[in-house]
Structure formats: C-alpha cells, structure tokens
Design an enzyme around this catalytic site. Structure first.
Site, PDB file in Angstrom:
ATOM      1  N   LYS A   1       0.816  -1.215   0.000  1.00 17.13           N
ATOM      2  CA  LYS A   1       0.000   0.000   0.000  1.00 17.13           C
ATOM      3  C   LYS A   1       0.851   1.268   0.000  1.00 17.13           C
ATOM      4  O   LYS A   1       0.608   2.184  -0.803  1.00 17.13           O
ATOM      5  CB  LYS A   1      -0.923  -0.045   1.218  1.00 17.13           C
ATOM      6  CG  LYS A   1      -1.841   1.126   1.394  1.00 17.13           C
ATOM      7  CD  LYS A   1      -2.995   0.793   2.296  1.00 17.13           C
ATOM      8  CE  LYS A   1      -2.578   0.029   3.538  1.00 17.13           C
ATOM      9  NZ  LYS A   1      -1.665   0.783   4.403  1.00 17.13           N
TER      10      LYS A   1
ATOM     11  N   THR B   1       4.026   1.506  -0.834  1.00 18.85           N
ATOM     12  CA  THR B   1       4.782   1.497  -2.083  1.00 18.85           C
ATOM     13  C   THR B   1       3.928   2.015  -3.227  1.00 18.85           C
ATOM     14  O   THR B   1       4.386   2.810  -4.064  1.00 18.85           O
ATOM     15  CB  THR B   1       5.276   0.069  -2.392  1.00 18.85           C
ATOM     16  OG1 THR B   1       6.026  -0.409  -1.269  1.00 18.85           O
ATOM     17  CG2 THR B   1       6.141   0.032  -3.631  1.00 18.85           C
TER      18      THR B   1
ATOM     19  N   ARG C   1       1.859   8.415   6.759  1.00 16.83           N
ATOM     20  CA  ARG C   1       2.091   8.372   8.202  1.00 16.83           C
ATOM     21  C   ARG C   1       3.579   8.173   8.496  1.00 16.83           C
ATOM     22  O   ARG C   1       4.313   7.641   7.676  1.00 16.83           O
ATOM     23  CB  ARG C   1       1.303   7.226   8.838  1.00 16.83           C
ATOM     24  CG  ARG C   1      -0.198   7.391   8.771  1.00 16.83           C
ATOM     25  CD  ARG C   1      -0.895   6.153   9.299  1.00 16.83           C
ATOM     26  NE  ARG C   1      -0.610   4.989   8.467  1.00 16.83           N
ATOM     27  CZ  ARG C   1      -0.843   3.740   8.835  1.00 16.83           C
ATOM     28  NH1 ARG C   1      -1.326   3.479  10.036  1.00 16.83           N
ATOM     29  NH2 ARG C   1      -0.570   2.734   8.024  1.00 16.83           N
TER      30      ARG C   1
ATOM     31  N   LYS D   1       6.878  -6.171  11.333  1.00 11.45           N
ATOM     32  CA  LYS D   1       6.444  -5.604  10.060  1.00 11.45           C
ATOM     33  C   LYS D   1       7.575  -4.922   9.304  1.00 11.45           C
ATOM     34  O   LYS D   1       7.601  -4.881   8.082  1.00 11.45           O
ATOM     35  CB  LYS D   1       5.297  -4.616  10.312  1.00 11.45           C
ATOM     36  CG  LYS D   1       4.708  -4.002   9.036  1.00 11.45           C
ATOM     37  CD  LYS D   1       3.519  -3.122   9.398  1.00 11.45           C
ATOM     38  CE  LYS D   1       2.935  -2.457   8.153  1.00 11.45           C
ATOM     39  NZ  LYS D   1       3.798  -1.409   7.608  1.00 11.45           N
TER      40      LYS D   1
ATOM     41  N   ALA E   1      -3.970   1.726  12.433  1.00 15.52           N
ATOM     42  CA  ALA E   1      -5.369   1.617  12.028  1.00 15.52           C
ATOM     43  C   ALA E   1      -6.096   0.476  12.738  1.00 15.52           C
ATOM     44  O   ALA E   1      -7.315   0.438  12.722  1.00 15.52           O
ATOM     45  CB  ALA E   1      -5.470   1.419  10.516  1.00 15.52           C
TER      46      ALA E   1
ATOM     47  N   PHE F   1      -3.765  -0.426   6.865  1.00 12.58           N
ATOM     48  CA  PHE F   1      -4.293  -1.775   6.720  1.00 12.58           C
ATOM     49  C   PHE F   1      -5.388  -1.834   5.646  1.00 12.58           C
ATOM     50  O   PHE F   1      -5.362  -1.072   4.691  1.00 12.58           O
ATOM     51  CB  PHE F   1      -4.767  -2.323   8.068  1.00 12.58           C
ATOM     52  CG  PHE F   1      -3.656  -2.491   9.062  1.00 12.58           C
ATOM     53  CD1 PHE F   1      -2.528  -3.223   8.740  1.00 12.58           C
ATOM     54  CD2 PHE F   1      -3.710  -1.900  10.316  1.00 12.58           C
ATOM     55  CE1 PHE F   1      -1.484  -3.385   9.648  1.00 12.58           C
ATOM     56  CE2 PHE F   1      -2.679  -2.046  11.228  1.00 12.58           C
ATOM     57  CZ  PHE F   1      -1.564  -2.792  10.892  1.00 12.58           C
TER      58      PHE F   1
ATOM     59  N   PHE G   1       3.604  -9.532  -9.793  1.00 12.63           N
ATOM     60  CA  PHE G   1       4.756 -10.373  -9.466  1.00 12.63           C
ATOM     61  C   PHE G   1       5.112 -11.223 -10.682  1.00 12.63           C
ATOM     62  O   PHE G   1       4.233 -11.542 -11.500  1.00 12.63           O
ATOM     63  CB  PHE G   1       4.445 -11.276  -8.272  1.00 12.63           C
ATOM     64  CG  PHE G   1       4.543 -10.593  -6.935  1.00 12.63           C
ATOM     65  CD1 PHE G   1       5.618 -10.843  -6.087  1.00 12.63           C
ATOM     66  CD2 PHE G   1       3.571  -9.685  -6.520  1.00 12.63           C
ATOM     67  CE1 PHE G   1       5.723 -10.213  -4.860  1.00 12.63           C
ATOM     68  CE2 PHE G   1       3.666  -9.053  -5.291  1.00 12.63           C
ATOM     69  CZ  PHE G   1       4.741  -9.316  -4.453  1.00 12.63           C
TER      70      PHE G   1
ATOM     71  N   TRP H   1       7.166  -1.122  -7.841  1.00 10.31           N
ATOM     72  CA  TRP H   1       8.249  -1.580  -6.962  1.00 10.31           C
ATOM     73  C   TRP H   1       9.545  -1.712  -7.759  1.00 10.31           C
ATOM     74  O   TRP H   1      10.593  -1.262  -7.324  1.00 10.31           O
ATOM     75  CB  TRP H   1       7.879  -2.923  -6.332  1.00 10.31           C
ATOM     76  CG  TRP H   1       8.862  -3.385  -5.287  1.00 10.31           C
ATOM     77  CD1 TRP H   1       8.815  -3.141  -3.943  1.00 10.31           C
ATOM     78  CD2 TRP H   1      10.060  -4.139  -5.506  1.00 10.31           C
ATOM     79  NE1 TRP H   1       9.903  -3.698  -3.310  1.00 10.31           N
ATOM     80  CE2 TRP H   1      10.686  -4.317  -4.239  1.00 10.31           C
ATOM     81  CE3 TRP H   1      10.669  -4.691  -6.633  1.00 10.31           C
ATOM     82  CZ2 TRP H   1      11.883  -5.018  -4.083  1.00 10.31           C
ATOM     83  CZ3 TRP H   1      11.872  -5.395  -6.470  1.00 10.31           C
ATOM     84  CH2 TRP H   1      12.462  -5.560  -5.213  1.00 10.31           C
TER      85      TRP H   1
END
Length: 557
Positions: A73, A75, A96, A107, A275, A303, A383, A411
């Site tokens: 998210k 990224t 954030r 994480k 969140a 999230f 991917f 990415w």
C-alpha cells in the site's frame, strides 16, 4: 534478475536538497525549518498564505485485508505520486510516520519499497524529526502530573482505582501492559495498577493528527479524560493544568515534515496512529497542505479498507471537511490466493480456483468503498509468478463490480511502472461522486458500532460484553454519545477473529470495552483480542539491524 534490498536502493539514491524539493511547490526556504539537508518542517505560515487557494484532487490508497504475502500500500502510494509527476502533474504524497514498534518488531519500516520509497529511509523509519518522542514525552508528562497531583494532596479527589490514562512507549513491550506503580513508601507515590500502551495508540497522537492548528491541539488536549473522582466526576487534562506544558512540547511536532521520494517528488510524512488500534491516518494538516500545493495529493490509510479507509472517511474526512476524489485498493494475486486458502509456500504456482475464492475479500472491499459513494480503482501489484489467466480473472471480477483495474510495477520500475495506473486514477478522479458515511453522529454508540460491523465487516451483529455495556452507560451519562467511533480490530480479518480469512460470514463481532477519547472526539470500541500494546515476535526485526563504524545502517527494511 535480482534486485538490491530496499535499504540498499535508498542508500544509493541521490537526494535533492529539501529546499529544492520545497521550491517545486512554491515553498520558500524562509518557510522551512531545516533538519539537515534532506528533511524539513513546514511553517504554519504556508497554510495561512494559501488558505483561499482552491484544493487539488485527493486520492486515497487502501488495500485488501493484509496477508503475509504482502500487498504494497505505501509502495503504491509513493509510486502513484511519482507516476503522476511523470505525466506532468504536480503531485505530493502524504503518509504516516513509522512507529519503532513494527520497525524493530515484525512488520519492518513504512517508507515504501523497491524504487517507490521515501527518503532518507533510515531517518524516516527511526527517529526522524522527533515527533513520536515529543508525543511520548507530552503524554507521559501528563501521567506524571496526574500522579503528582494525587501525591501532593489530591485536591480534585481523584480515585486512583478509576484512572484511565496509562503511560506510553514507542516500542513493542508486552511486559509493560499491566504494571503496579508507586511502590516504595510514602515519598514514592500512591500505589496503584496501571500499564503502558504503544505511542501510536495514545490519544495525544490522535489529537495531533486531527488538530487544525496549535491552539486547536491545546484545546483538544485539555478535554482528555484522565479518570474520575470519588464522586464519579470526570477529571481532565485541563483540570490538572497540564494542557499548556503538553502543547509546548508539541509545538514543533505539530508542523508537517517534508521529505522526498526516490524520484524527488515532495512527500509529507506526519503523524502515525495505527489503524487496528487507532484511526490510521496521517495528520489533517499534512493532507490539507498537500491539497493546497499540488494538483494531486496521494494519501494512504492503514491496513485494509475495513479499517483505515472506513476511519479515514467516517472520522478524518468528516472532522477536516475533506473528500477523496478516488480510492485505490491495492491487491496482489499472491495475497488473494492466500485468502483463497493457499499457503505462503504455494503462491508461485497458478491456481485459478484459490484465486477466485480469494477474490471474495477484494470484492467486499470494493463493495464497501461503493457504499461511501466513491470511484474505485484496483491496483494489482504484479509479481513475476502471476500468470495471464490469473490477471485476466482479477480484471474480469473487478470489472463486474464496476471497478477499474490497473497493473502496477512501481516496486521494480518506480513511477515508470505506474503510468497506466496513474492514467486510470486521473480518469476516476474526473468521475462525479458523492460522499456517504456509515453512520450519523446523532445515532447511539451501539447503533454506530453495529452499522460499521454489519455494513463494512459483514457481520450478523454485535455482542457487547458486560464491561462494554458499563462503558457505554457512563459515556451516555457524560453526554458523549455524539462522538465518532474508532474500531479497534484485528487487521488480518474482516471479522474480529484473525483466523477467519477471505470473506467470512455467519459471525458476530464482540466489543469487550469502549474507551472514551474526548479530546480526539471519538469512542474506541475494542473488539476481540486486540491489544493496545503489542509484543515482539519470536525473531524480531531488531535482530537483523546493525550499524558500522561509519554510521551506515543495515538490516532495516
């Protein structure tokens, strides 16, 4: 083809002086407070100067329910802003600030990834400009003043058994969830039970992120309820005289931070409530500043859309008077197959059956954003193992729901990999839209909680424990029924049970307590087994983080 790690990419970046980045937005050096060459805080004078300027477009980035496979998210938020800039649009990203809890826990950091990151990555993920330290200190100063008030005669007749204000620490530390303080005799304080929450769950954090300016922040701080007197009356920060000193500690922290992406796109990174236990949005000031300075402001909510997006719309938008022009839901084929029952080790093989089953989770999030009346774009982070058949299935299912789909390679390619997504998002922003809320403020707290649980989570109802009923009765007695609702719920499921993946049905949500955050302006409904102070995993990320004799950090991700 192998790629360097996120931190290697970030450390190899050639950053522009932050004064140059600010200049792109028309911010002068005199309107910056510099933290070295590549970080700055933006003076409140900028918003005052721009107060009559028309706002640009606001894009909210959210996601499907998180899985260990990852969604991307942050990224996507960074890559989308870079792609919009490549298309000739003035854009900023508003994010954030990362907490040290996940950075050293499980994480990792929250600065994006690959070639869609914000930099300086190590600074952002560690101490940054000291905002979280200021929030922690202001919160704990209040806690110290509260205990000192009791020690020095207790003029307000505070009942130590009914103090609700705990201390905070910006680390995962399960051993501090429940503590006894004041031991050691008469001069050491009054013994009582207490505990610690993580800083991102502090009401002070929520207030900083929702405050419109320093004076609004100070007034909100004064309304925080710390506990109750023996007579049952609420005792506030204002009552013990702590609001001024707390605001003094936060006078710089309230100013938005300006950094840049790997491609030099301006990035406001400010505030960081989780969140799952808080409202999950960056500061109102940073978002509104972006809207005044750029054609497109890309921001994220924490999230999945059941948590971050719901709170962004029902709390932040209503409080700040803003509205997204489009919503991007981030998904991956890999994560959707996990929601369909595949194990993490099995995600590299084509499995249309598991993918179709997992699509139910994405479809529910699309439905939810539709209920808010906003255009939806699904961004599929691609991917190498994704097959054409799998991507076609995702596109077909999303189109059936009325959502546009964009394949994203931000990415690996940065902004260049998000040009298709950016064009589709621009089209979505041009569509007519309204803004609906899940509840009205004149509904009872029970009705608001039930509306979120049934409409957004898909539950069959809500169970309120005896403690929650007592909490709600007190909230009603205090005349606080008209506040927003901030649900504290696991991020790993639409339900309050983290083991129920996909799109669970036939469940009820259990609310075990309801906390009053009068300064922030919301009630925190705590569901299931959610904790406001996380613990470290068996192998925390801190084990891999190191620094060499030159100050170069490794292992941060």
């Amino acid at each position: 083809m192998s790629f360097p790690s996120d931190i290697e990419i970030a450390q190899a970046a050639k950053m522009k002086p932050i004064t140059e980045v600010a200049g792109k937005l028309g911010i002068s050096e005199d309107e910056l407070e510099l933290y070295g060459k590549y970080k700055a805080k933006v003076s409140p004078s900028v918003m005052k100067r721009l107060k009559d300027k028309h706002d640009g477009k606001l894009i909210l980035v959210t996601a499907i329910t998180p899985t260990p496979a990852g969604e991307g998210k942050t990224t996507t938020s960074v890559g989308l802003a870079q792609a919009l800039t490549k298309l000739g649009k003035t854009s900023v990203v508003a994010l954030r600030e990362p907490s040290l809890g996940p950075s050293f826990g499980i994480k990792g950091g929250a600065a994006g990834g690959g070639y869609s990151q914000v930099v300086p990555m190590e600074d952002i993920n560690l101490h940054f400009t000291g905002d979280f330290h200021a929030i922690t200190t202001a919160h704990n100063l209040c806690a110290a003043m509260l205990d000192n008030h009791i020690q020095q005669g207790n003029e307000l007749n505070i009942d130590p058994r009914r103090i609700t204000f705990r201390r905070v620490l910006d680390l995962n530390e399960r051993a501090l969830r429940k503590v006894i303080i004041g031991l050691g005799g008469k001069t050491e304080g009054v013994p009582r039970e207490s505990g610690f929450d993580i800083t991102v769950a502090s009401e002070v954090m929520a207030i900083l992120c929702l405050a419109l300016d320093l004076m609004d922040l100070k007034e909100r701080l004064s309304r925080i309820i710390l506990g109750y007197s023996y007579e049952g009356n609420p005792v506030t920060v204002g009552d013990i005289g702590a609001a001024g000193s707390m605001a003094a500690l936060l006078k710089d922290a309230i100013k938005p931070n300006l950094v840049q992406t790997l491609e030099g796109v301006p990035a406001f990174i400010h505030g960081g409530p989780f969140a799952n236990i808080a409202h999950g949005c960056n500061s109102v000031q940073a978002t509104k500043l972006g809207l005044k300075l750029a054609e497109y402001t890309v921001t994220e909510a924490g999230f999945g859309a059941d948590l971050g997006a719901e709170k962004f719309i029902d709390i932040k938008c209503r409080s700040a008077g803003i509205k997204p022009d489009a919503v991007v839901i981030v998904a991956t084929v890999r994560a959707l197959k996990m929601h369909g029952g595949r194990k993490k080790t099995e995600l590299g093989m084509e499995d249309l059956e598991a993918l179709e089953a997992g699509m139910a989770n994405l479809e529910k999030h699309i439905d939810n954003i539709g209920k808010f009346g906003l255009p939806v774009v699904v961004a599929v982070n691609r991917f190498p193992t994704d097959t054409e058949a799998e991507l076609a299935l995702v596109r077909e299912k999303c189109n059936d729901k009325g959502a546009s789909v964009a394949l994203s390679e931000i990415w690996a390619k940065g902004g260049e990999g998000g040009l298709d997504m950016a064009n589709i998002v621009i089209e979505a922003c041009a569509k007519p839209s309204g803004l609906n809320f899940m509840y009205s403020l004149d509904m009872s707290p029970k009705e608001k909680i039930t509306a979120i649980a049934t409409e957004i989570y898909g539950s069959d109802g809500v169970i309120f424990t005896e403690q929650a009923e007592k909490d709600l009765a007190l909230i009603h007695e205090l005349g606080k029924d008209n506040l927003y609702v901030c649900m504290a719920k696991t991020q790993y499921s639409l339900s309050d049970d983290m083991t129920k993946i996909g799109r669970p049905k036939g469940f009820k949500v259990t609310v075990r307590e309801v906390r009053l955050s009068a300064g922030a302006g919301f009630l925190v409904a705590i569901t299931g087994a959610i904790m406001t102070m996380p613990g470290l995993p068996r192998k925390p990320a801190a084990l891999t983080i190191d620094v060499d004799e030159n100050g170069k950090i490794t292992g941060l991700f």
